[in-house]
Scaffold this motif. Structure first.
Motif, PDB file in Angstrom:
ATOM      1  N   SER A   8     -39.047  -1.909 -44.106  1.00  0.00           N
ATOM      2  CA  SER A   8     -40.433  -1.423 -44.082  1.00  0.00           C
ATOM      3  C   SER A   8     -40.567   0.084 -44.248  1.00  0.00           C
ATOM      4  N   ARG A   9     -39.467   0.814 -44.169  1.00  0.00           N
ATOM      5  CA  ARG A   9     -39.557   2.257 -44.398  1.00  0.00           C
ATOM      6  C   ARG A   9     -39.435   2.620 -45.877  1.00  0.00           C
ATOM      7  N   GLY A  10     -39.111   1.646 -46.707  1.00  0.00           N
ATOM      8  CA  GLY A  10     -38.993   1.892 -48.138  1.00  0.00           C
ATOM      9  C   GLY A  10     -40.346   2.055 -48.804  1.00  0.00           C
ATOM     10  N   SER A  11     -40.361   2.713 -49.942  1.00  0.00           N
ATOM     11  CA  SER A  11     -41.634   3.022 -50.614  1.00  0.00           C
ATOM     12  C   SER A  11     -42.359   1.769 -51.073  1.00  0.00           C
ATOM     13  N   VAL A  12     -41.634   0.771 -51.593  1.00  0.00           N
ATOM     14  CA  VAL A  12     -42.288  -0.462 -52.028  1.00  0.00           C
ATOM     15  C   VAL A  12     -42.859  -1.203 -50.838  1.00  0.00           C
ATOM     16  N   ALA A  13     -42.072  -1.318 -49.772  1.00  0.00           N
ATOM     17  CA  ALA A  13     -42.522  -2.045 -48.581  1.00  0.00           C
ATOM     18  C   ALA A  13     -43.745  -1.385 -47.952  1.00  0.00           C
ATOM     19  N   ALA A  27     -49.459  -8.546 -41.973  1.00  0.00           N
ATOM     20  CA  ALA A  27     -48.205  -7.983 -42.470  1.00  0.00           C
ATOM     21  C   ALA A  27     -47.413  -7.456 -41.290  1.00  0.00           C
ATOM     22  N   ARG A  28     -46.193  -7.941 -41.142  1.00  0.00           N
ATOM     23  CA  ARG A  28     -45.348  -7.534 -40.023  1.00  0.00           C
ATOM     24  C   ARG A  28     -44.195  -6.679 -40.541  1.00  0.00           C
ATOM     25  N   PRO A  29     -44.246  -5.364 -40.327  1.00  0.00           N
ATOM     26  CA  PRO A  29     -43.147  -4.509 -40.774  1.00  0.00           C
ATOM     27  C   PRO A  29     -41.883  -4.811 -39.994  1.00  0.00           C
ATOM     28  N   ALA A  30     -40.737  -4.757 -40.691  1.00  0.00           N
ATOM     29  CA  ALA A  30     -39.452  -4.996 -40.045  1.00  0.00           C
ATOM     30  C   ALA A  30     -38.423  -4.041 -40.619  1.00  0.00           C
ATOM     31  N   SER A  31     -37.528  -3.597 -39.746  1.00  0.00           N
ATOM     32  CA  SER A  31     -36.525  -2.615 -40.160  1.00  0.00           C
ATOM     33  C   SER A  31     -35.270  -2.794 -39.317  1.00  0.00           C
ATOM     34  N   SER A  32     -34.149  -2.364 -39.860  1.00  0.00           N
ATOM     35  CA  SER A  32     -32.911  -2.391 -39.068  1.00  0.00           C
ATOM     36  C   SER A  32     -32.945  -1.332 -37.982  1.00  0.00           C
ATOM     37  N   PRO A  34     -36.079   0.212 -36.232  1.00  0.00           N
ATOM     38  CA  PRO A  34     -37.525   0.407 -36.010  1.00  0.00           C
ATOM     39  C   PRO A  34     -37.796   1.771 -35.385  1.00  0.00           C
ATOM     40  N   ASP A  35     -38.825   2.434 -35.901  1.00  0.00           N
ATOM     41  CA  ASP A  35     -39.156   3.754 -35.366  1.00  0.00           C
ATOM     42  C   ASP A  35     -40.522   3.793 -34.686  1.00  0.00           C
ATOM     43  N   ASP A  36     -41.106   2.603 -34.460  1.00  0.00           N
ATOM     44  CA  ASP A  36     -42.360   2.537 -33.707  1.00  0.00           C
ATOM     45  C   ASP A  36     -42.475   1.130 -33.108  1.00  0.00           C
ATOM     46  N   PRO A  37     -43.293   0.960 -32.077  1.00  0.00           N
ATOM     47  CA  PRO A  37     -43.390  -0.342 -31.392  1.00  0.00           C
ATOM     48  C   PRO A  37     -43.951  -1.460 -32.260  1.00  0.00           C
ATOM     49  N   GLN A  38     -44.657  -1.120 -33.345  1.00  0.00           N
ATOM     50  CA  GLN A  38     -45.257  -2.140 -34.204  1.00  0.00           C
ATOM     51  C   GLN A  38     -44.265  -2.712 -35.219  1.00  0.00           C
ATOM     52  N   THR A  39     -43.093  -2.105 -35.318  1.00  0.00           N
ATOM     53  CA  THR A  39     -42.098  -2.556 -36.291  1.00  0.00           C
ATOM     54  C   THR A  39     -41.059  -3.443 -35.623  1.00  0.00           C
ATOM     55  N   LEU A  40     -40.861  -4.631 -36.182  1.00  0.00           N
ATOM     56  CA  LEU A  40     -39.885  -5.570 -35.648  1.00  0.00           C
ATOM     57  C   LEU A  40     -38.474  -5.156 -36.044  1.00  0.00           C
ATOM     58  N   LYS A  41     -37.517  -5.519 -35.213  1.00  0.00           N
ATOM     59  CA  LYS A  41     -36.128  -5.280 -35.576  1.00  0.00           C
ATOM     60  C   LYS A  41     -35.624  -6.462 -36.386  1.00  0.00           C
ATOM     61  N   CYS A  42     -35.212  -6.181 -37.613  1.00  0.00           N
ATOM     62  CA  CYS A  42     -34.583  -7.196 -38.456  1.00  0.00           C
ATOM     63  C   CYS A  42     -33.501  -6.501 -39.267  1.00  0.00           C
ATOM     64  N   ASP A  43     -32.292  -6.577 -38.753  1.00  0.00           N
ATOM     65  CA  ASP A  43     -31.139  -5.984 -39.420  1.00  0.00           C
ATOM     66  C   ASP A  43     -30.535  -7.063 -40.312  1.00  0.00           C
ATOM     67  N   LEU A  44     -30.628  -6.884 -41.616  1.00  0.00           N
ATOM     68  CA  LEU A  44     -30.198  -7.925 -42.552  1.00  0.00           C
ATOM     69  C   LEU A  44     -28.684  -8.105 -42.578  1.00  0.00           C
ATOM     70  N   THR A  45     -27.967  -7.274 -41.822  1.00  0.00           N
ATOM     71  CA  THR A  45     -26.522  -7.468 -41.663  1.00  0.00           C
ATOM     72  C   THR A  45     -26.190  -8.103 -40.316  1.00  0.00           C
ATOM     73  N   THR A  58     -44.837 -17.036 -42.303  1.00  0.00           N
ATOM     74  CA  THR A  58     -44.983 -18.000 -43.393  1.00  0.00           C
ATOM     75  C   THR A  58     -44.334 -17.511 -44.687  1.00  0.00           C
ATOM     76  N   SER A  59     -44.285 -16.185 -44.893  1.00  0.00           N
ATOM     77  CA  SER A  59     -43.701 -15.622 -46.111  1.00  0.00           C
ATOM     78  C   SER A  59     -42.887 -14.379 -45.751  1.00  0.00           C
ATOM     79  N   VAL A  60     -41.921 -14.054 -46.605  1.00  0.00           N
ATOM     80  CA  VAL A  60     -41.055 -12.901 -46.374  1.00  0.00           C
ATOM     81  C   VAL A  60     -40.941 -12.086 -47.647  1.00  0.00           C
ATOM     82  N   PHE A  61     -41.027 -10.773 -47.506  1.00  0.00           N
ATOM     83  CA  PHE A  61     -40.634  -9.856 -48.574  1.00  0.00           C
ATOM     84  C   PHE A  61     -39.262  -9.335 -48.179  1.00  0.00           C
TER      85      PHE A  61
END
Length: 273
Positions: A8-13, A27-32, A34-45, A58-61
């Motif tokens: 979610s920190r990327g320009s496209v996201a 829209a639920r922002p997710a990042s490995s 997270p830098d704010d409480p609204q962003t979920l932790k999702c580390d793709l590794t 229901t859907s994922v980017f």
């Protein structure tokens, strides 16, 4: 519709999150990291982070991280996810993608999604206009931009067009379930892009021709050798040869792809500040 937007920190996201919310979608922002409480932790590794991130989605980017792509697809299926839109790369269309580390990393994720019961759509952009931000420090410092193949063509695409294409395939089922190759509206050489940046910024931007080895040495801190050589080979193959341009952005979004000059004007401060 509830959309998990990874990376979610990327320009496209970031652009996509804004577009989804403007449509009234969740829209639920997710990042490995997270830098704010609204962003979920999702580390793709790290598959341990997948279940909580995918709950109620229901859907994922999805950004292309191959290491745990199969585990992500399996967890998405268990969570009831209906659709995954992958930010892939047109590099997968090269003649031998399995021998190209950049192409292979994206292709492995595409294959993992193809093997999953979840409907998947791949967006395959070519060269991002934002790649030219790698020249910003040299331009601001009044130094030449070092290039091994200044006459190499690519198809710079605005990140906003990629985000709008993602919105289109997320919200229109008729566009999903297949791959879309995205390009900017013009095949431009690196030298032509520098000329456009020079005009936009009002700065003379000289170019220094580097050998392959000189460029690899300069970029060693940022680009591993395993990626540098295939990239240099790709540039060499397009030296003096225009690349193929698609109309896919217009077909998906209803408007032509934004020209590189538009991106350059919007980001001029990055080269002058």
């Amino acid at each position: 519709m509830t959309v998990l937007v990874t990376g979610s920190r990327g320009s496209v996201a970031r652009s996509l999150i804004t577009l989804l919310r403007d449509r009234g979608l969740d829209a639920r922002p997710a990042s490995s990291r997270p830098d704010d409480p609204q962003t979920l932790k999702c580390d793709l590794t790290d598959p341990a982070t997948f279940p909580d991130a995918l709950k109620g989605v229901t859907s994922v980017f999805l950004y292309a991280e191959p290491s745990c792509a199969g585990a992500f697809a399996e967890e998405a299926a268990r969570a009831g996810v209906e659709h995954i839109v992958l930010l892939s790369s047109s590099a997968v269309l090269t003649p031998d993608p399995d021998s190209n580390p950049l192409a292979k990393s994206h292709l492995e994720v595409e294959r993992a999604l193809e093997a999953s019961p979840v409907r998947a759509t791949s967006l395959r952009p070519g060269s991002f206009a934002g790649n030219t931000l790698g020249w910003a420090w040299s331009v601001k410092s009044g130094l030449p931009v070092g290039l091994p193949y200044p006459g190499s063509h690519n198809d710079p695409i605005h990140e906003a067009d990629v985000a709008e294409a993602a919105l289109a395939v997320l919200t229109d089922p008729a566009l999903s379930g297949r791959s879309h190759t995205l390009t900017g509206p013009q095949s431009l050489t690196f030298a032509q892009q520098i000329d456009i940046l020079s005009e936009v910024t009002g700065r003379d931007i000289p170019v220094k021709h580097l050998s392959r080895e000189e460029w690899k040495e300069e970029m060693a801190e940022y680009i591993p050798a395993s990626y540098a050589d295939p990239l240099l080979d790709w540039w060499q193959s397009n030296d003096g040869r225009p690349v193929e341009i698609t109309r896919t952005v217009e077909e998906l979004t209803g408007h032509p792809a934004r020209p590189f000059a538009d991106w350059a004007r919007e980001h001029a401060a990055a080269f002058t500040g």
